[in-house]
Design a protein around this motif. Structure first.
Motif, PDB file in Angstrom:
ATOM      1  N   ALA A 134      38.283  39.217  37.129  1.00 57.91           N
ATOM      2  CA  ALA A 134      37.671  40.496  36.780  1.00 57.91           C
ATOM      3  C   ALA A 134      36.901  41.069  37.957  1.00 57.91           C
ATOM      4  N   TYR A 180      40.498  44.354  37.744  1.00 60.01           N
ATOM      5  CA  TYR A 180      40.867  42.988  38.107  1.00 60.01           C
ATOM      6  C   TYR A 180      41.491  42.986  39.498  1.00 60.01           C
ATOM      7  N   PHE A 186      39.355  43.889  31.719  1.00 57.05           N
ATOM      8  CA  PHE A 186      39.630  42.504  32.084  1.00 57.05           C
ATOM      9  C   PHE A 186      38.309  41.740  32.079  1.00 57.05           C
TER      10      PHE A 186
END
Length: 361
Positions: free
Chosen positions: A54, A60, A195
């Motif tokens: 992340a 990400y 993410f």
């Protein structure tokens, strides 16, 4: 009595041993279980790291220092392959590759076989072998990367590497989102989500992960989305944070609300404003393979790819992008076009080929 206790203890020991062996088999055979267990134990490194991590603004990135079978795949700067010096040398020519898993070259663990590295090797041999110029490539490919990811990664990170040329290979992952049937949103939230890295459990219960059997249980029931990296950031409409756009209220076919078109147009404009050249390479698939593997969404997916190809062609007809390249034999055709671009700062002709060697093969 003592004999009974011994047999009972032996039975329990055998049962626990069998369960541990079964747990070990699951961890070693199921995708993501081994590295996830190491992450949850908070002692992962190298091969044990997850492929993706992340990031606060990029959502990400490729995990720095990630390796496979002891071979480092990602550098410390957070992209695949060898790292380039952030500050460029005066005699360098730098090519940045933006794209999804094809650019990243997900299905090979050999760094020499990645798409950007093949380009570097070919061009170094045929274009820069007899002069003092040094060719550098940056593989900024992002598994499952969409047009929004390419845009944000360039704006917040890769523009600072000051590339001369940016190769943009895109169109497939946006099409997947449009084929899932969830209400389309221009911010791509209809199939993407934030993410999030897995959080190790508290230390008071982390010791349970030393048991392979308990590890399988904990991962299966508390961390199921982390066993497949696609689950980290993908959904099928159930996690839509807000529905702010209703496509039925607007004329069909308009580019004004086409996220793919507008994202890539903005990306190309920013590349041009930074003094670099943009080279658009559309995503091409084997249609028969798609129909056999994804029968439920195949036609919508293929229609989305065709639409995105046409959007790229439109952009190629506008300044500052003049030409569209669809390559058949990457190491010959595509790199010859790049040679022209590197040497002359323009592409001489429009070249469209029928097949793509990395698409679903």
């Amino acid at each position: 009595m003592n004999r009974g206790r011994v047999l009972y203890a032996l039975f329990i020991f055998t049962l626990v041993l069998l369960l541990e062996l079964a747990g070990q088999w699951v961890i070693n055979s199921r995708q993501g279980y081994y590295s996830l267990r190491k992450v949850l134990l908070d002692n992962a490194n190298g091969d044990e790291l997850p492929r993706l991590s992340a990031h606060p603004y990029l959502n990400y990135i490729p995990t720095p220092d990630f390796s496979i079978n002891g071979v480092q795949q990602h550098n410390k700067q957070g992209y695949r392959g060898a790292a380039v010096n952030f500050l460029r040398a005066e005699n360098s020519v730098r090519v940045l590759f933006l794209g999804g898993s094809t650019t990243y070259s997900y299905f090979t663990n050999n760094l020499d076989s990645t798409l950007p590295e093949q380009t570097r090797s070919f061009l170094s041999l045929n274009c820069y072998g007899n002069n003092d110029k040094r060719l550098e490539v940056i593989n900024a490919g992002l598994p499952s990367g969409t047009s929004a990811d390419l845009l944000t990664h360039y704006l917040f990170k890769y523009r600072y590497y000051k590339p001369d040329i940016v190769v943009i290979h895109t169109g497939g992952n946006d099409a997947i989102g449009n084929a899932l049937g969830s209400p389309y949103q221009p911010d791509l939230s209809h199939f993407r989500k934030t993410f999030v890295n897995p959080t190790p459990p508290p230390k008071v219960v982390r010791w349970l992960l030393f048991s392979r059997t308990m590890s399988v249980f904990i991962i299966r029931f508390f961390y199921p989305e982390y066993t497949d990296y696609h689950e980290h950031f993908g959904h099928s409409g159930e996690d839509l944070p807000s529905k702010w756009y209703d496509k039925d209220s607007f004329p069909k076919g308009t580019k004004d609300y086409d996220a793919f078109y507008r994202n890539i147009r903005t990306l190309v404009r920013e590349i041009h404003n930074d003094g670099a050249k943009a080279l658009l390479v559309p995503f091409i698939v084997n249609a028969e393979y798609v129909r056999s593997e994804w029968p439920g969404i195949a036609e919508d997916y293929l229609a989305g790819i065709t639409s995105n190809q046409s959007r790229l062609l439109e952009l190629c007809k506008q300044s500052p992008v003049k030409h569209l390249i669809v390559y058949e034999q990457f190491v010959t055709d595509h790199t010859e076009i790049l040679m022209n671009l590197l040497q002359q700062q323009r592409v001489e002709s429009l070249t469209i080929y029928k097949n793509h060697p990395f698409a679903f093969t």
